[in-house]
Design a protein around this motif. Structure first.
Motif, PDB file in Angstrom:
ATOM      1  N   ALA A  96     -40.623  17.243  10.090  1.00 43.13           N
ATOM      2  CA  ALA A  96     -41.161  15.931   9.022  1.00 43.13           C
ATOM      3  C   ALA A  96     -41.615  15.764  11.280  1.00 43.13           C
ATOM      4  O   ALA A  96     -43.448  15.041  10.932  1.00 43.13           O
ATOM      5  CB  ALA A  96     -40.552  15.006   9.327  1.00 43.13           C
ATOM      6  N   ARG A 112     -35.115  19.407   9.459  1.00 43.56           N
ATOM      7  CA  ARG A 112     -35.852  18.973   8.699  1.00 43.56           C
ATOM      8  C   ARG A 112     -36.763  17.384   9.833  1.00 43.56           C
ATOM      9  O   ARG A 112     -37.482  16.805   9.578  1.00 43.56           O
ATOM     10  CB  ARG A 112     -35.387  17.643   7.330  1.00 43.56           C
ATOM     11  N   VAL A 125     -35.857   8.337   7.246  1.00 46.55           N
ATOM     12  CA  VAL A 125     -34.292   8.959   5.646  1.00 46.55           C
ATOM     13  C   VAL A 125     -33.910  10.065   6.163  1.00 46.55           C
ATOM     14  O   VAL A 125     -33.033   9.634   6.702  1.00 46.55           O
ATOM     15  CB  VAL A 125     -35.231   9.307   4.751  1.00 46.55           C
ATOM     16  N   TYR A 126     -34.220  10.997   7.401  1.00 50.25           N
ATOM     17  CA  TYR A 126     -33.495  11.701   8.372  1.00 50.25           C
ATOM     18  C   TYR A 126     -32.776  11.108   9.202  1.00 50.25           C
ATOM     19  O   TYR A 126     -31.626  11.739   9.116  1.00 50.25           O
ATOM     20  CB  TYR A 126     -34.541  12.707   8.774  1.00 50.25           C
ATOM     21  N   ALA A 170     -45.150  10.893   5.652  1.00 52.80           N
ATOM     22  CA  ALA A 170     -44.027  11.005   7.171  1.00 52.80           C
ATOM     23  C   ALA A 170     -43.797  10.985   7.938  1.00 52.80           C
ATOM     24  O   ALA A 170     -42.153  10.949   8.373  1.00 52.80           O
ATOM     25  CB  ALA A 170     -45.448  12.183   8.118  1.00 52.80           C
ATOM     26  N   ASP A 224     -40.351   9.971   5.734  1.00 48.89           N
ATOM     27  CA  ASP A 224     -39.117  11.387   5.807  1.00 48.89           C
ATOM     28  C   ASP A 224     -38.538  11.255   7.292  1.00 48.89           C
ATOM     29  O   ASP A 224     -37.112  11.201   7.299  1.00 48.89           O
ATOM     30  CB  ASP A 224     -40.059  12.291   5.441  1.00 48.89           C
TER      31      ASP A 224
END
Length: 382
Positions: free
Chosen positions: A78, A74, A42-43, A36, A39
């Motif tokens: 996340a 997103r 990355v976002y 998590a 992620d």
């Protein structure tokens, strides 16, 4: 000392069995939380890249705003998943700690409590040999048999031991061992009716109820040792039936029934066997109230003086002989007369009675078989 080492190893194995699954559970929760977090990173990079493209004029303001909105959605999702994973990780840690405490403290405490309740470290080792010596009155049949077998291993020439264990083997269905034990008892102690019938019965049962040649030889040897042995006589009749000689089987069983007391436990089986081969049923023993001497009369006469005994017995024999001369159709009377003359030592008169009986029952095959069987038993010839 060895006992406590064994206990320690078993306790350690039990604790390891509890803690090992927790290891995989503990590894799984941080792995989910790390995914998590990755992620989210990355976002965030995507947001920065969208901002750079918008400033460089690569995308329009409307397109940039839409992309930022999607990435922001997103990130929110996340972030929520990351919070859930952290909460789950915290709960899992609590449960892991509780399970570890139970495994490290509860399992040894429970095992020790049960041992103190059910056992004692003060008990010495108890090998089987020592238990057999300490408990000679042991009623466990398996232990008794093992004790005898151990004795026979050390004393292979103890015929009495084989004789003791052989019938136990038979009752347990260990027929090979029973036959071998009876054979050893006969070899070491000699032949008698009990040992030979035991061997014959074990061999017959082993063959599924068929009287084999070896079993028949054993029963014949038993009859040679004791001409009145009921078990040997029955099985020899069964052998005759299985050999396709029903008339001979009927004669053998008829003679056995005639010689058996009324309350003999084998009499019902003998009569059933006679009916199976079509032989006429024969009453067992002496007929109550019938005149003439029987075994009980002769035994009672032994309390008298020789002269009184001879006078009493001969008077009874003569009365029986007179009655049979008038009515010779009483097969039981003839058999008693033959026995009585034989008891008195009058072999010739017993043989003459047998001849007269044969003349009266010349057309009765069953009666002739009983007369001939008794004549052979008394040694009177044909």
């Amino acid at each position: 000392m060895l006992l406590w080492i064994a206990f320690s190893l078993m306790t350690g194995a039990a604790i390891l069995a509890v803690l090992w699954p927790l290891r995989s559970v503990a590894a799984g929760v941080p792995a989910a939380a790390s995914a998590a977090e990755a992620d989210l990173a990355v976002y965030r990079d995507q947001l920065a890249e969208i901002e750079r493209d918008r400033e460089a004029g690569l995308i329009g303001a409307a397109e940039g705003e839409a992309a930022r909105t999607e990435v922001a959605r997103r990130i929110l999702r996340a972030s929520a998943e990351a919070e859930q994973q952290k909460a789950a990780s915290k709960g899992a840690d609590t449960r892991r700690r509780a399970a570890a405490i139970i495994a490290l403290i509860g399992v040894p405490a429970m095992a020790g409590g049960l041992y103190l309740f059910l056992g004692s470290p003060l008990y010495p080792p108890q090998p089987l040999a020592q238990r057999l010596e300490a408990r000679p009155d042991q009623t466990d049949i398996a232990i008794l048999i093992r004790k005898v077998e151990t004795h026979l291993e050390a004393n292979p020439n103890d015929g009495r031991g084989y004789e003791v264990v052989a019938p136990i083997y038979s009752r347990l269905g260990r027929l090979d061992d029973a036959a071998r034990a009876w054979s050893n008892a006969i070899r070491l102690l000699g032949s008698n009716a009990t040992r030979q019938t035991g061997l014959g019965e074990a061999l017959t049962t082993q063959a599924g109820g068929v009287v084999t040649a070896e079993a028949k030889a054993a029963f014949q040897a038993a009859l040679a040792a004791d001409a009145k042995d009921p078990k040997a006589r029955y099985f020899l009749g069964l052998a005759a039936e299985q050999d396709g000689k029903p008339a001979e089987a009927g004669r053998i069983w008829g003679a056995l029934a005639a010689d058996s007391p009324p309350d003999a436990p084998w009499l019902g089986l003998v009569r059933e066997s006679m009916a199976r081969v079509g032989a006429a049923p024969a009453p067992a023993g002496a007929v109550a109230g019938a005149p003439g001497p029987n075994a009980a009369d002769v035994a009672a006469a032994e309390s008298l003086t020789p002269e009184q005994r001879s006078q009493m017995v001969r008077g009874m024999v003569e009365r029986l002989e007179t009655r049979l001369a008038e009515d010779g159709n009483d097969i039981e009377g003839w058999l008693r007369l033959m026995r009585a003359w034989n008891v008195l030592g009058e072999a010739e008169k017993a043989k003459a009675a047998a001849g007269e009986a044969r003349a009266h029952f010349a057309k009765d095959e069953g009666a002739l078989g009983r007369i001939d069987a008794l004549a052979r038993e008394l040694g009177l010839g044909s």
